[in-house]
Design an enzyme around this catalytic site. Structure first.
Site, short mmCIF file in Angstrom:
data_model
loop_
_atom_site.label_atom_id
_atom_site.label_comp_id
_atom_site.label_asym_id
_atom_site.label_seq_id
_atom_site.Cartn_x
_atom_site.Cartn_y
_atom_site.Cartn_z
N GLU A 40 78.90 -28.94 -85.65
CA GLU A 40 77.57 -29.27 -85.14
C GLU A 40 77.71 -30.33 -84.06
O GLU A 40 78.38 -31.35 -84.24
CB GLU A 40 76.64 -29.76 -86.24
CG GLU A 40 75.25 -30.08 -85.68
CD GLU A 40 74.16 -30.05 -86.72
OE1 GLU A 40 73.10 -29.45 -86.46
OE2 GLU A 40 74.35 -30.65 -87.80
N GLY A 42 75.81 -33.02 -81.90
CA GLY A 42 74.60 -33.82 -81.98
C GLY A 42 74.14 -33.92 -83.41
O GLY A 42 73.53 -33.00 -83.94
N VAL A 43 74.48 -35.04 -84.09
CA VAL A 43 74.23 -35.12 -85.53
C VAL A 43 73.19 -36.18 -85.92
O VAL A 43 72.81 -36.28 -87.08
CB VAL A 43 75.54 -35.39 -86.30
CG1 VAL A 43 76.53 -34.25 -86.06
CG2 VAL A 43 76.17 -36.72 -85.91
N SER A 48 71.45 -33.15 -91.03
CA SER A 48 71.81 -31.73 -90.97
C SER A 48 73.23 -31.49 -91.45
O SER A 48 73.52 -30.45 -92.06
CB SER A 48 71.62 -31.18 -89.55
OG SER A 48 72.39 -31.92 -88.62
N ASP A 65 79.27 -36.54 -81.90
CA ASP A 65 78.15 -37.27 -81.33
C ASP A 65 78.72 -38.50 -80.62
O ASP A 65 79.84 -38.93 -80.91
CB ASP A 65 77.18 -37.72 -82.43
CG ASP A 65 75.77 -37.96 -81.91
OD1 ASP A 65 74.85 -37.22 -82.33
OD2 ASP A 65 75.60 -38.87 -81.09
N ASP A 106 72.90 -29.06 -81.23
CA ASP A 106 71.65 -29.79 -81.49
C ASP A 106 71.73 -31.16 -80.81
O ASP A 106 71.31 -32.17 -81.36
CB ASP A 106 71.44 -29.95 -83.00
CG ASP A 106 70.08 -30.51 -83.36
OD1 ASP A 106 69.16 -30.45 -82.51
OD2 ASP A 106 69.91 -31.04 -84.47
N HIS A 109 69.72 -31.32 -75.63
CA HIS A 109 68.71 -30.30 -75.32
C HIS A 109 68.42 -30.18 -73.83
O HIS A 109 67.44 -29.54 -73.44
CB HIS A 109 67.40 -30.53 -76.08
CG HIS A 109 67.57 -30.79 -77.53
ND1 HIS A 109 68.46 -30.07 -78.31
CD2 HIS A 109 66.99 -31.69 -78.36
CE1 HIS A 109 68.40 -30.51 -79.56
NE2 HIS A 109 67.54 -31.50 -79.61
N ASP A 135 66.48 -25.73 -80.24
CA ASP A 135 65.44 -26.41 -79.46
C ASP A 135 65.40 -25.92 -78.01
O ASP A 135 65.27 -26.71 -77.07
CB ASP A 135 65.64 -27.92 -79.50
CG ASP A 135 65.54 -28.46 -80.92
OD1 ASP A 135 64.80 -27.87 -81.72
OD2 ASP A 135 66.21 -29.46 -81.24
#
Length: 222
Positions: A40, A42-43, A48, A65, A106, A109, A135
């Site tokens: 993932e 962007g945490v 999440s 991140d 995530d 964006h 998003d």
């Protein structure tokens, strides 16, 4: 056994509020107990990551991140301080820890980061894997600098939403951050694209992100 939505609510991730959980559970439930690798991008505060950890019981989970300190320690996951705007950092990370079965973007964006990250990491996705760009309603925010390129750009042709839509419809496409030949190379290895919009009747570039919610799942061919 808790649903993905129940876990997302428990760990306070906005994936529940946006309505994404039902979409993801439908797409990924067959992998719930599989030995897979998830990334993932962007945490935020790690909600999440905790959700994925508890849902995918046998998964190796990585999160990247710029500010991982705010997450604290998240048992069962590995955090990496990476700037996705730094192509070398991203390449070194993905070469060391990839390839992945599921990649979820995530992060910022913005059109720039969404498209550059997709271009850089698609090759790090395993055959049959899933690339999630979350998003994508930010493609419909013409007043937000760094997101939609221009409100007058024929309904923002170079947005990430338009890119994903072109993949789904198997059309040629190019954008500010994606060359036509690179897009066509990626498109040739795409099996299926899901674009989910919370309220299709209201989905519009005239609305704010509070009114829109949209995500996408791009499946790679075996």
């Amino acid at each position: 056994m808790k649903s993905l939505y129940e876990l997302a609510v428990e760990y306070n991730t906005d994936k529940a509020a946006h309505g994404y959980c039902e979409v993801y559970e439908k797409a990924f439930s067959h992998l719930r107990n599989a030995n897979i690798k998830i990334l993932e991008i962007g945490v935020f505060y790690g909600g999440s990551l905790r959700t994925w950890r508890d849902y995918f019981t046998n998964a190796e989970i990585h999160g990247i991140d710029l500010d991982i300190e705010r997450c604290g320690i998240i048992e069962g996951t590995t955090l990496h301080k990476i700037n996705v705007d730094n192509a070398l950092e991203l390449e070194q990370f993905s070469k060391k820890y990839g390839p992945f079965d599921i990649i979820i973007d995530d992060a910022s964006h913005t059109m720039k980061h969404q498209q550059k990250t997709f271009n850089a990491l698609w090759s790090k996705l395993l055959p049959g894997g899933y690339f999630v760009i979350e998003d994508i309603h930010t493609s419909f925010l013409p007043k937000l600098e760094g997101h939609s390129p221009c409100a007058l750009d024929e309904h923002n042709k170079t947005t990430t939403y338009k890119m994903v839509e072109a993949l789904k419809e198997k059309k040629s496409w190019s954008g500010r951050h994606t060359k036509k030949e690179n897009f066509e190379d990626i498109a040739s290895s795409v099996e299926h694209v899901t674009i989910w919009v919370r309220n299709l009747a209201q989905f519009s570039h005239e609305l704010s992100s509070n009114d829109n919610s949209a995500t996408s799942i791009i499946k790679k061919k075996l």
